[in-house]
Design an enzyme around this catalytic site. Structure first.
Site, mmCIF file in Angstrom:
data_model
loop_
_atom_site.group_PDB
_atom_site.id
_atom_site.type_symbol
_atom_site.label_atom_id
_atom_site.label_comp_id
_atom_site.label_asym_id
_atom_site.label_seq_id
_atom_site.Cartn_x
_atom_site.Cartn_y
_atom_site.Cartn_z
ATOM 1 N N MET A 1 26.233 -7.097 -31.630
ATOM 2 C CA MET A 1 25.992 -7.438 -29.930
ATOM 3 C C MET A 1 25.972 -6.526 -29.040
ATOM 4 O O MET A 1 26.087 -7.195 -27.964
ATOM 5 C CB MET A 1 27.841 -8.127 -30.035
ATOM 6 C CG MET A 1 28.161 -8.389 -31.329
ATOM 7 S SD MET A 1 29.988 -9.772 -31.492
ATOM 8 C CE MET A 1 30.948 -8.242 -30.867
ATOM 9 N N HIS B 1 24.618 1.996 -29.096
ATOM 10 C CA HIS B 1 25.098 3.754 -28.868
ATOM 11 C C HIS B 1 24.689 4.523 -30.159
ATOM 12 O O HIS B 1 23.979 3.571 -31.062
ATOM 13 C CB HIS B 1 27.094 3.968 -28.631
ATOM 14 C CG HIS B 1 27.584 2.761 -29.977
ATOM 15 N ND1 HIS B 1 27.442 3.487 -31.134
ATOM 16 C CD2 HIS B 1 28.191 2.082 -29.448
ATOM 17 C CE1 HIS B 1 28.271 2.195 -31.935
ATOM 18 N NE2 HIS B 1 28.704 1.542 -31.298
ATOM 19 N N GLY C 1 25.954 5.071 -32.974
ATOM 20 C CA GLY C 1 26.578 4.585 -34.379
ATOM 21 C C GLY C 1 25.479 3.027 -34.450
ATOM 22 O O GLY C 1 24.960 3.051 -35.889
ATOM 23 N N HIS C 2 25.025 2.362 -33.645
ATOM 24 C CA HIS C 2 23.990 1.076 -33.863
ATOM 25 C C HIS C 2 22.632 2.332 -34.735
ATOM 26 O O HIS C 2 22.207 1.525 -35.380
ATOM 27 C CB HIS C 2 23.819 0.237 -32.385
ATOM 28 C CG HIS C 2 24.898 -0.426 -32.400
ATOM 29 N ND1 HIS C 2 25.450 -0.399 -31.109
ATOM 30 C CD2 HIS C 2 25.842 -1.414 -32.856
ATOM 31 C CE1 HIS C 2 26.481 -1.091 -31.170
ATOM 32 N NE2 HIS C 2 26.723 -1.989 -31.721
ATOM 33 N N GLN D 1 35.582 -6.148 -42.043
ATOM 34 C CA GLN D 1 34.029 -7.110 -42.004
ATOM 35 C C GLN D 1 32.568 -7.424 -43.480
ATOM 36 O O GLN D 1 32.344 -7.979 -43.405
ATOM 37 C CB GLN D 1 33.638 -7.030 -40.832
ATOM 38 C CG GLN D 1 32.149 -7.563 -40.368
ATOM 39 C CD GLN D 1 32.006 -7.004 -38.516
ATOM 40 O OE1 GLN D 1 32.141 -7.701 -37.799
ATOM 41 N NE2 GLN D 1 30.487 -6.330 -39.091
ATOM 42 N N SER E 1 32.047 2.729 -30.461
ATOM 43 C CA SER E 1 32.137 1.784 -29.957
ATOM 44 C C SER E 1 31.459 1.140 -28.458
ATOM 45 O O SER E 1 31.436 2.151 -27.406
ATOM 46 C CB SER E 1 33.707 1.753 -30.299
ATOM 47 O OG SER E 1 33.946 0.594 -29.044
HETATM 48 P P1 AMP Z 1 28.747 -4.999 -33.274
HETATM 49 O O1 AMP Z 1 27.574 -4.677 -32.303
HETATM 50 O O2 AMP Z 1 29.721 -3.922 -32.586
HETATM 51 O O3 AMP Z 1 29.149 -5.859 -33.418
HETATM 52 O O4 AMP Z 1 27.704 -3.738 -34.290
HETATM 53 C C1 AMP Z 1 26.977 -3.743 -34.874
HETATM 54 C C2 AMP Z 1 27.431 -2.877 -36.617
HETATM 55 O O5 AMP Z 1 27.076 -1.452 -36.209
HETATM 56 C C3 AMP Z 1 28.123 -3.187 -36.869
HETATM 57 O O6 AMP Z 1 28.104 -3.090 -38.802
HETATM 58 C C4 AMP Z 1 29.583 -2.076 -37.139
HETATM 59 O O7 AMP Z 1 29.865 -1.916 -38.071
HETATM 60 C C5 AMP Z 1 27.988 -1.094 -36.877
HETATM 61 N N1 AMP Z 1 28.934 -0.161 -36.133
HETATM 62 C C6 AMP Z 1 30.014 -0.132 -34.530
HETATM 63 N N2 AMP Z 1 30.086 1.102 -33.946
HETATM 64 C C7 AMP Z 1 29.750 1.742 -34.961
HETATM 65 C C8 AMP Z 1 29.545 3.493 -35.682
HETATM 66 N N3 AMP Z 1 30.663 4.642 -34.654
HETATM 67 N N4 AMP Z 1 29.137 4.367 -36.527
HETATM 68 C C9 AMP Z 1 28.840 3.686 -37.270
HETATM 69 N N5 AMP Z 1 28.396 2.150 -37.273
HETATM 70 C C10 AMP Z 1 28.693 1.275 -36.299
#
Ligand code: AMP
Length: 283
Positions: free
Chosen positions: A30, A34, A36-37, A155, A187
Site C-alpha cells: 500500500m 520502508h 521491510g517492503h 493475512q 510499518s
Molecule cells: P503493506 O504496505 O502494509 O500492505 O505491506 C505490504 C507487504 O509488506 C505485506 O506483505 C507486509 O506484511 C509486508 N511488510 C510490512 N511491514 C513489514 C516489515 N516490517 N517487515 C517485513 N515485511 C513487512
C-alpha cells in the site's frame, strides 16, 4: 523501472516476459515504503526474472474511513526506493482500474475460524477486502511467486488458505519481519507516531520477547494476562495479545499442544494501531 497505471499495459509487458520463459515475482503493497517492503522486493529480485511491486491503498480493506484518509502516501519517494532496490515494474493503478464498473470482483470465500480471531475479530470485513484485492491483483499480474511479510501473520495465513481453496498455482513466500534498531517492527504507520509515542512503541516487541522468555515456567494464558497488563500504560490500548497455533490461529492451552506457535498482538498507541508478532515455537 517500468511504471504502469493501466492493467492492459502491465499485462502486455508481462506476457512478453512469460513468453520468453521468464518468471514473475509479485510484491503487493500500500506504499509509504520502508526497509521491510524493500526486503520483500530484494527476495523477489533474487529469485525471479521480473519483480512487480504494486502500490494501491485498497479502500475495501479499511473499516475506518479516517484510517484510509490518513494512510501515508509518498509515491515519489517510493519510486526512488524501488529503483534502488532493483525492482523492475511498478503497478500504480487507480481505484477504477482495480475495481472497474461492471466487473464483479466480489470474492465469496469462507476462511472459517482463521478469519474470526485477532485482526478478523477487531477489524470486521478487513480480510474480505484484503482477499478481494489480493485475488484481483493476482489475476492481473499472474505471478509465479507472491511475497508477503510475516509482520501480517494472519493475512498471510488467509492468503495461503485462499490460494489452496482457489487452487491457484502460486508459491507464497513468507518474509521475516524487518525491525528498527530498538526492535519496533517497521510499518508505514510508524511515521504518524510523535516522538514520545515512538519511544514507547518499542514496548510491543519488548513484551513479545519477554513473554517468550517466560515459556518454560508459565502457561500461554498466564503469559497473555501478564502481557496485556504490561501493555496497559498511559496512551496505550491493547486489543489483543494471543498465543496461537500458527497454522490454525486458534489459542493454545499448553505449549505442547502445537508444534508451531506464534504470539500476536495489536495495540492502539495513541491514535495509531500497531501490530506485531513473534514465533514462540517452531519444530
Ligand atoms: P503493506 O504496505 O502494509 O500492505 O505491506 C505490504 C507487504 O509488506 C505485506 O506483505 C507486509 O506484511 C509486508 N511488510 C510490512 N511491514 C513489514 C516489515 N516490517 N517487515 C517485513 N515485511 C513487512
Amino acid at each position: 523501472m517500468y511504471l504502469f497505471k493501466k492493467v492492459n499495459d502491465l499485462q502486455q509487458h508481462l506476457n512478453k516476459i512469460r513468453k520468453n520463459g521468464g518468471e514473475v515475482g509479485f510484491v503487493p503493497t500500500m506504499g509509504a515504503l520502508h526497509q521491510g517492503h524493500l526486503s520483500l522486493i530484494q527476495q523477489s529480485v533474487e529469485a525471479n526474472d521480473c519483480t512487480v511491486c504494486s502500490i494501491f491503498v485498497n479502500p475495501t480493506q479499511f473499516n475506518d474511513n479516517a484510517d484510509l484518509e490518513k494512510y501515508p502516501r509518498t509515491v515519489a519517494k517510493d519510486m526512488a526506493m524501488l529503483t534502488s532496490a532493483g525492482n523492475n515494474v511498478l503497478f500504480l493503478p487507480d481505484v477504477s482500474e482495480v475495481y472497474p464498473p461492471g466487473l464483479n470482483t466480489e470474492l465469496k470465500l469462507d476462511f472459517g475460524d482463521l478469519a474470526n480471531v485477532m485482526e478478523g475479530y477487531f477489524r470486521p470485513g478487513h480480510f474480505d477486502g484484503m482477499a478481494q484485492v489480493v485475488k484481483r491483483l493476482l489475476d492481473i499480474v499472474q505471478p509465479h511467486r507472491l511475497y508477503m511479510g510475516q509482520k501480517d501473520f494472519q493475512q498471510l495465513a488467509i492468503v495461503r488458505n485462499m490460494l489452496t481453496q482457489l487452487e491457484m498455482p502460486i508459491d507464497l513466500v513468507m518474509c521475516a519481519i524487518i525491525r528498527e534498531e530498538d526492535g519496533l517492527a517497521m510499518s508505514s504507520r510508524n511515521v504518524r507516531l510523535d516522538s514520545s509515542l515512538r519511544e514507547k512503541a518499542l514496548l510491543l516487541s519488548q513484551t513479545l520477547q519477554e513473554g517468550r522468555l517466560k515459556m518454560p515456567s508459565k502457561t500461554p494464558a498466564e503469559i497473555q494476562d501478564w502481557a496485556l497488563k504490561e501493555l496497559t500504560i498511559p496512551s496505550f490500548k491493547p486489543e489483543y495479545f494471543e498465543i496461537v497455533n500458527a497454522i490454525t490461529l486458534q489459542p493454545v492451552k499448553k505449549f505442547s499442544d502445537a508444534e508451531y506457535v506464534v504470539a500476536c498482538t495489536a495495540v492502539w498507541v495513541g491514535e495509531i494501531r500497531l501490530i506485531d508478532n513473534l514465533i514462540y515455537k517452531e519444530e
